[in-house]
Design a protein around this motif. Sequence first.
Motif, PDB file in Angstrom:
ATOM      1  N   TRP A 164      45.388  29.101  43.631  1.00 53.31           N
ATOM      2  CA  TRP A 164      46.698  29.341  44.229  1.00 53.31           C
ATOM      3  C   TRP A 164      46.456  29.564  45.712  1.00 53.31           C
ATOM      4  N   HIS A 165      47.075  28.732  46.548  1.00 50.94           N
ATOM      5  CA  HIS A 165      46.725  28.695  47.966  1.00 50.94           C
ATOM      6  C   HIS A 165      45.227  28.445  48.122  1.00 50.94           C
ATOM      7  N   GLY A 166      44.661  27.661  47.201  1.00 54.84           N
ATOM      8  CA  GLY A 166      43.257  27.289  47.284  1.00 54.84           C
ATOM      9  C   GLY A 166      42.278  28.348  46.828  1.00 54.84           C
ATOM     10  N   GLN A 167      42.772  29.419  46.223  1.00 51.99           N
ATOM     11  CA  GLN A 167      41.896  30.530  45.846  1.00 51.99           C
ATOM     12  C   GLN A 167      41.929  30.801  44.351  1.00 51.99           C
ATOM     13  N   THR A 168      40.809  31.293  43.856  1.00 58.21           N
ATOM     14  CA  THR A 168      40.759  31.814  42.499  1.00 58.21           C
ATOM     15  C   THR A 168      39.728  32.923  42.450  1.00 58.21           C
ATOM     16  N   VAL A 169      39.681  33.633  41.333  1.00 62.52           N
ATOM     17  CA  VAL A 169      38.702  34.698  41.117  1.00 62.52           C
ATOM     18  C   VAL A 169      37.985  34.416  39.808  1.00 62.52           C
ATOM     19  N   LEU A 170      36.663  34.442  39.851  1.00 62.13           N
ATOM     20  CA  LEU A 170      35.841  34.292  38.657  1.00 62.13           C
ATOM     21  C   LEU A 170      35.349  35.662  38.219  1.00 62.13           C
ATOM     22  N   VAL A 171      35.402  35.908  36.931  1.00 57.87           N
ATOM     23  CA  VAL A 171      34.851  37.151  36.386  1.00 57.87           C
ATOM     24  C   VAL A 171      33.845  36.794  35.300  1.00 57.87           C
ATOM     25  N   ARG A 172      32.776  37.587  35.265  1.00 60.65           N
ATOM     26  CA  ARG A 172      31.761  37.367  34.240  1.00 60.65           C
ATOM     27  C   ARG A 172      32.327  37.766  32.885  1.00 60.65           C
ATOM     28  N   ARG A 173      31.964  37.031  31.869  1.00 62.42           N
ATOM     29  CA  ARG A 173      32.441  37.333  30.524  1.00 62.42           C
ATOM     30  C   ARG A 173      32.049  38.761  30.145  1.00 62.42           C
ATOM     31  N   GLY A 174      33.012  39.506  29.617  1.00 59.35           N
ATOM     32  CA  GLY A 174      32.795  40.909  29.318  1.00 59.35           C
ATOM     33  C   GLY A 174      33.568  41.820  30.256  1.00 59.35           C
ATOM     34  N   THR A 175      34.004  41.310  31.407  1.00 60.39           N
ATOM     35  CA  THR A 175      34.860  42.063  32.323  1.00 60.39           C
ATOM     36  C   THR A 175      36.315  41.832  31.927  1.00 60.39           C
ATOM     37  N   ARG A 176      37.035  42.917  31.712  1.00 56.19           N
ATOM     38  CA  ARG A 176      38.424  42.796  31.272  1.00 56.19           C
ATOM     39  C   ARG A 176      39.354  42.649  32.472  1.00 56.19           C
ATOM     40  N   VAL A 177      40.289  41.721  32.358  1.00 54.82           N
ATOM     41  CA  VAL A 177      41.323  41.539  33.370  1.00 54.82           C
ATOM     42  C   VAL A 177      42.569  42.272  32.886  1.00 54.82           C
ATOM     43  N   LEU A 178      42.949  43.312  33.613  1.00 55.19           N
ATOM     44  CA  LEU A 178      44.098  44.126  33.212  1.00 55.19           C
ATOM     45  C   LEU A 178      45.409  43.535  33.705  1.00 55.19           C
ATOM     46  N   ALA A 179      45.386  42.942  34.882  1.00 56.99           N
ATOM     47  CA  ALA A 179      46.587  42.331  35.456  1.00 56.99           C
ATOM     48  C   ALA A 179      46.150  41.424  36.596  1.00 56.99           C
ATOM     49  N   ALA A 180      46.953  40.417  36.873  1.00 52.83           N
ATOM     50  CA  ALA A 180      46.637  39.485  37.957  1.00 52.83           C
ATOM     51  C   ALA A 180      47.931  38.867  38.473  1.00 52.83           C
ATOM     52  N   GLU A 181      48.026  38.738  39.786  1.00 52.12           N
ATOM     53  CA  GLU A 181      49.223  38.152  40.376  1.00 52.12           C
ATOM     54  C   GLU A 181      48.898  37.557  41.737  1.00 52.12           C
ATOM     55  N   GLY A 182      49.725  36.622  42.167  1.00 55.55           N
ATOM     56  CA  GLY A 182      49.635  36.084  43.506  1.00 55.55           C
ATOM     57  C   GLY A 182      50.564  36.833  44.438  1.00 55.55           C
TER      58      GLY A 182
END
Length: 232
Positions: free
Chosen positions: A79-97
């Motif tokens: 989104w706007h050319g950006q993303t976030v990578l997380v290693r498996r095992g890290t929980r994503v609680l919320a994400a927004e642009g």
Amino acid sequence: MTVRIASYNLHKCVGTDRKRDPARNLAVINALAADVVALQEVDRRLGARPAALPEKLIEAETDFHAVELPRTGPDSLGWHGQTVLVRRGTRVLAAEGVDLPGLEPRGALMVRLAHEGAAPFALVAAHLGLRRADRHAQWTRIAEILGETAMPALAIGDFNEWSRERGFEACTGLHVHVPGPSYPAFAPIGRLDRIVTTPGLRVRRMGVFDSALARRASDHLPIWADVSGLLR
């Protein structure tokens, strides 16, 4: 315990040798040994902004997955050319642009994460504008976001700021960390990629990842930081 956070501008996977080779960008990402990686310029610039870094290649070649976030188009990774990578095992609680002000369209990504053994924390990933007036307005918005977050937080990314002394006036009460020169990759002199933390977080170690492959894979070198203050 520390959590390693990294940032890497991929330059659309076009290296300093003018070759597009996303596999070598992923090799650099793997070498960072990071838990979370903020990426910039993951999509091509023109048309429908298709992904320059294929998601299937991330899944096949790394232990990361891309956070579910808004995407510019149906074939985009970011989104706007950006993303976030997380290693498996890290929980994503919320994400927004988050839309950012400025002459050209810019945005940031706000991700709330819970790494194993650490308290939840917030990450703002950003790729800021080329004009300082725009960056000032963008930092004002990011500083507001960091100040409103009830958990430890940091911002990381390509902030496009050449000055060592100016450009972060809106970050009153925050800590600006400069890992070192990261641009241009073949002979780095510009400290464009930086980290900003809220009080309570401590950057234990930080640096610029420099290798022969990293100097070819993109026009930026990645930065990284081992951050503590996140223990439960």
